[in-house]
Design a protein around this motif. Structure first.
Motif, PDB file in Angstrom:
ATOM      1  N   PRO F   2      84.270  30.969  85.863  1.00 51.17           N
ATOM      2  CA  PRO F   2      83.011  30.384  85.414  1.00 51.17           C
ATOM      3  C   PRO F   2      82.835  28.939  85.887  1.00 51.17           C
ATOM      4  CG  PRO F   2      84.559  30.476  83.596  1.00 51.17           C
ATOM      5  CD  PRO F   2      85.215  31.147  84.763  1.00 51.17           C
ATOM      6  N   LYS F   3      81.631  28.589  86.356  1.00 48.90           N
ATOM      7  CA  LYS F   3      81.363  27.194  86.695  1.00 48.90           C
ATOM      8  C   LYS F   3      81.115  26.439  85.386  1.00 48.90           C
ATOM      9  CE  LYS F   3      76.351  26.617  87.675  1.00 48.90           C
ATOM     10  NZ  LYS F   3      75.685  27.551  86.810  1.00 48.90           N
ATOM     11  N   THR F   4      81.679  25.251  85.262  1.00 48.20           N
ATOM     12  CA  THR F   4      81.467  24.505  84.020  1.00 48.20           C
ATOM     13  C   THR F   4      80.372  23.456  84.213  1.00 48.20           C
ATOM     14  OG1 THR F   4      82.416  22.988  82.432  1.00 48.20           O
ATOM     15  CG2 THR F   4      83.473  23.045  84.571  1.00 48.20           C
ATOM     16  N   THR F   5      79.476  23.354  83.255  1.00 44.14           N
ATOM     17  CA  THR F   5      78.362  22.429  83.351  1.00 44.14           C
ATOM     18  C   THR F   5      78.571  21.203  82.478  1.00 44.14           C
ATOM     19  OG1 THR F   5      77.281  23.688  81.645  1.00 44.14           O
ATOM     20  CG2 THR F   5      76.662  24.186  83.919  1.00 44.14           C
ATOM     21  N   LEU F   7      79.887  17.663  81.059  1.00 50.32           N
ATOM     22  CA  LEU F   7      80.173  16.380  81.686  1.00 50.32           C
ATOM     23  C   LEU F   7      81.678  16.250  81.931  1.00 50.32           C
ATOM     24  CD1 LEU F   7      77.976  14.277  82.198  1.00 50.32           C
ATOM     25  CD2 LEU F   7      78.774  13.056  80.193  1.00 50.32           C
ATOM     26  N   LEU F  13      77.783   8.971  84.237  1.00 48.97           N
ATOM     27  CA  LEU F  13      76.565   8.627  83.486  1.00 48.97           C
ATOM     28  C   LEU F  13      75.946   7.325  83.981  1.00 48.97           C
ATOM     29  CD1 LEU F  13      76.919   9.360  79.674  1.00 48.97           C
ATOM     30  CD2 LEU F  13      75.677  10.632  81.403  1.00 48.97           C
TER      31      LEU F  13
ATOM     32  N   VAL G  25      71.693  22.448  79.884  1.00 49.65           N
ATOM     33  CA  VAL G  25      72.807  23.139  80.524  1.00 49.65           C
ATOM     34  C   VAL G  25      73.551  23.923  79.460  1.00 49.65           C
ATOM     35  CG1 VAL G  25      75.015  22.777  81.685  1.00 49.65           C
ATOM     36  CG2 VAL G  25      73.004  21.461  82.389  1.00 49.65           C
ATOM     37  N   LYS G  26      73.832  25.181  79.787  1.00 50.59           N
ATOM     38  CA  LYS G  26      74.504  26.020  78.778  1.00 50.59           C
ATOM     39  C   LYS G  26      75.997  25.773  78.749  1.00 50.59           C
ATOM     40  CE  LYS G  26      70.867  29.299  79.216  1.00 50.59           C
ATOM     41  NZ  LYS G  26      70.315  30.121  80.307  1.00 50.59           N
ATOM     42  N   GLU G  28      79.805  26.716  78.335  1.00 48.20           N
ATOM     43  CA  GLU G  28      80.549  27.896  78.743  1.00 48.20           C
ATOM     44  C   GLU G  28      80.891  28.757  77.549  1.00 48.20           C
ATOM     45  OE1 GLU G  28      81.237  29.081  81.702  1.00 48.20           O
ATOM     46  OE2 GLU G  28      79.848  27.478  82.286  1.00 48.20           O
ATOM     47  N   LYS G  30      82.888  31.292  78.040  1.00 52.28           N
ATOM     48  CA  LYS G  30      84.241  31.819  78.277  1.00 52.28           C
ATOM     49  C   LYS G  30      85.109  30.724  78.886  1.00 52.28           C
ATOM     50  CE  LYS G  30      82.483  34.372  82.317  1.00 52.28           C
ATOM     51  NZ  LYS G  30      82.700  35.517  83.217  1.00 52.28           N
ATOM     52  N   THR G  31      86.370  30.876  78.763  1.00 52.73           N
ATOM     53  CA  THR G  31      87.313  29.871  79.255  1.00 52.73           C
ATOM     54  C   THR G  31      87.435  29.974  80.770  1.00 52.73           C
ATOM     55  OG1 THR G  31      89.174  31.345  79.103  1.00 52.73           O
ATOM     56  CG2 THR G  31      88.637  30.098  77.115  1.00 52.73           C
ATOM     57  N   LYS G  43      80.005  24.573  71.935  1.00 51.44           N
ATOM     58  CA  LYS G  43      79.209  23.438  71.444  1.00 51.44           C
ATOM     59  C   LYS G  43      77.927  23.280  72.257  1.00 51.44           C
ATOM     60  CE  LYS G  43      82.923  20.430  69.832  1.00 51.44           C
ATOM     61  NZ  LYS G  43      83.794  20.222  71.017  1.00 51.44           N
ATOM     62  N   LEU G  45      75.396  21.392  74.396  1.00 52.71           N
ATOM     63  CA  LEU G  45      75.522  20.269  75.314  1.00 52.71           C
ATOM     64  C   LEU G  45      74.204  19.516  75.388  1.00 52.71           C
ATOM     65  CD1 LEU G  45      77.508  21.864  78.252  1.00 52.71           C
ATOM     66  CD2 LEU G  45      78.372  20.421  76.416  1.00 52.71           C
ATOM     67  N   GLU G  47      73.309  17.881  78.024  1.00 49.52           N
ATOM     68  CA  GLU G  47      73.096  17.725  79.454  1.00 49.52           C
ATOM     69  C   GLU G  47      71.977  18.684  79.860  1.00 49.52           C
ATOM     70  OE1 GLU G  47      76.866  18.350  81.360  1.00 49.52           O
ATOM     71  OE2 GLU G  47      75.910  18.355  83.346  1.00 49.52           O
ATOM     72  N   LYS G  74      70.017  15.596  87.102  1.00 48.84           N
ATOM     73  CA  LYS G  74      70.659  16.026  85.857  1.00 48.84           C
ATOM     74  C   LYS G  74      70.620  14.836  84.901  1.00 48.84           C
ATOM     75  CE  LYS G  74      74.118  19.045  85.762  1.00 48.84           C
ATOM     76  NZ  LYS G  74      75.469  19.581  86.119  1.00 48.84           N
ATOM     77  N   LEU G  76      71.039  13.171  80.677  1.00 55.62           N
ATOM     78  CA  LEU G  76      71.547  13.250  79.309  1.00 55.62           C
ATOM     79  C   LEU G  76      70.335  13.142  78.384  1.00 55.62           C
ATOM     80  CD1 LEU G  76      74.458  13.258  77.980  1.00 55.62           C
ATOM     81  CD2 LEU G  76      73.997  10.860  77.469  1.00 55.62           C
ATOM     82  N   GLN G  79      70.034  14.004  71.160  1.00 57.66           N
ATOM     83  CA  GLN G  79      70.465  15.138  70.344  1.00 57.66           C
ATOM     84  C   GLN G  79      69.285  15.796  69.614  1.00 57.66           C
ATOM     85  OE1 GLN G  79      73.929  13.718  68.491  1.00 57.66           O
ATOM     86  NE2 GLN G  79      74.901  15.722  68.321  1.00 57.66           N
TER      87      GLN G  79
END
Lengths: 106, 106, 106, 106, 106, 106, 106
Positions: F2-5, F7, F13, G25-26, G28, G30-31, G43, G45, G47, G74, G76, G79
């Motif tokens: 999986p690609k991680t999005t 930060l 930043l 951005v979603k 992950e 999965k690990t 959690k 994000l 982003e 991209k 930030l 919240q």
């Protein structure tokens, strides 16, 4: 002997910007004939004496906005608001110039 | 003999900036025929008489903004707001000029 | 004979600054065929007729901001807000010019 | 040995923009005769000493607005507000220049 | 026969200042195959069609601020806010120009 | 894979407008002698290190308002406010330039 | 066959004034090793990717205020806040340019 840092005299207060230092006029606690009135019949007055005024706030060009009242004026103050100051047993208030409602001519 | 500091006459009040001193017109407590009405049938009126006006607020260049009303005008005041002033048994109010709703022509 | 101070006619009201005096258009209480409808089926309308307009608010240079509506216009008013005025049994409202939503062409 | 990051001296604080660093003057905890007073009889004072001042806020043209107070001044601070700073056991506050009420002459 | 004062057509509404009259696009109550969906599965859409626009608000020099949208545009409206208008069974809304979120290209 | 999005580094930043990215200085969790302190005796510090600053907000003529602090500065931050950012286990905050209270000289 | 009025593609949205359309951005689910994580350990994000930007708000002279971000950036995001937009199963948000906290360099 301890040095005391508490305000010794209200005269040492120099209001900043557009602030006005006033002392509320006390309601009579006795009648014209000298009879002392019970506490509950003495109403709070919104009349105050101006003790000192600040130099005026600054407008956007950095010029002082003239104050509406001066030292010695009697003024009508709003029922709420103002910053309380206590010196000994006496109470004073600081208002912004535009919060004062009216001058009182005598 | 105690000196009295309470406001003796409403005429001694000089409104500051854009404030307007008014007295609410009292609703009739008796009919045209002279019959006194019970308290509950007397409605609060939002009509008031202008007793005195301030010199006007200051714009950003320090010029006075002209007042919309003058002494002697009859005006429609908002249902809420204004600063109450009491002199003896009479009640008065101070409004900002822009809070007044309308003049009343007679 | 007591003098009456209550507003005698809505025509005596001259709105101040950017205020607009309107009267809400009444919903029909009977059908096209003349049948009177029960109270509960008569909906409040947000349509109103302009009875009088103020001279316009003042911009920062002291010039009048032109009003968007004029006497005789029909307008859509917001569901809430406005200052109520009652003359006899009739109810009116005062709005600020910018609070009016739309003119109604006929 | 762990390096400590906590503020070591209040003198290392340089207020930004229109902020003023003050320390509240402590009320005497003992009488003039040297008798220590019980905690409950010591009132909070709103008198403070200015320890450092910022360079002044920026007006719309990017010029610094002059500060009303300077280092070493004694000032009257409002009863509420300000940002607390603690260094060791000592407490300090940061106020915006316009929040200060008055200078105290000695 | 009673005269009716209720709004007869939405086309008679001319928005004032920076207001925009829109009608929310209705969610499909049946599927592509023509099957009617139960009420609960039909979601509110925030898509609306612009029916009429005001002339634009006034800036500080009294000039009209140009509108971002025009009649016939499809727009994304915020989930809350706007002034509701009802004509017959149809519902419309009035938004300020700056409250609209996006145009929808087709 | 999986690609991680999420930060990956706080260094990626770049604060916008007048924002300042800071990291709160951690209070010592052990004494100078190396003894670890129980959690409850470690106080939150309002001291932070500036990691990156935005280009400055825009004034009414579209010019950048200069920032009060720069990368590497140590600053006193207000007790509340700021936007939290979490990267891995580390926590950061973004403040507007004018929310920072003071620089900390070392 | 019913015509559908719901938004078919997010690409048809053209933000107005200073608005920015973003997609969060979603996190992950999965690990790195490909193991799917239970919902509760994923959690939110803050982003997001910028999909489209408005032309910029208008300053007091009617000129466009330049946007801080552009399509493809991209960023930030705060919240809380933003206006949600849903197209099919995907969720998007619209922010004002000045609400975005930082750009994210890659």
């Amino acid at each position: 002997m301890p040095k005391t840092t508490a305000l010794k005299s209200i005269k040492s207060l120099v209001p900043l910007l557009d602030r006005v230092l006033v002392q509320r006029v006390k309601a009579e606690a006795k009648t014209a004939g000298g009879i002392f009135l019970p506490e509950s019949s003495v109403k709070e007055l919104n009349e105050a004496k101006v003790l000192a005024v600040g130099p005026g706030g600054l407008d956007k060009e950095g010029k002082r906005i003239p104050m509406s009242v001066g030292e010695g004026d009697k003024v009508l103050i709003p029922q709420y608001g103002g910053s309380p100051v206590k010196v000994g047993e006496e109470e004073y208030s600081l208002f912004r110039d535009h919060e004062l409602l009216a001058k009182i001519k005598e």
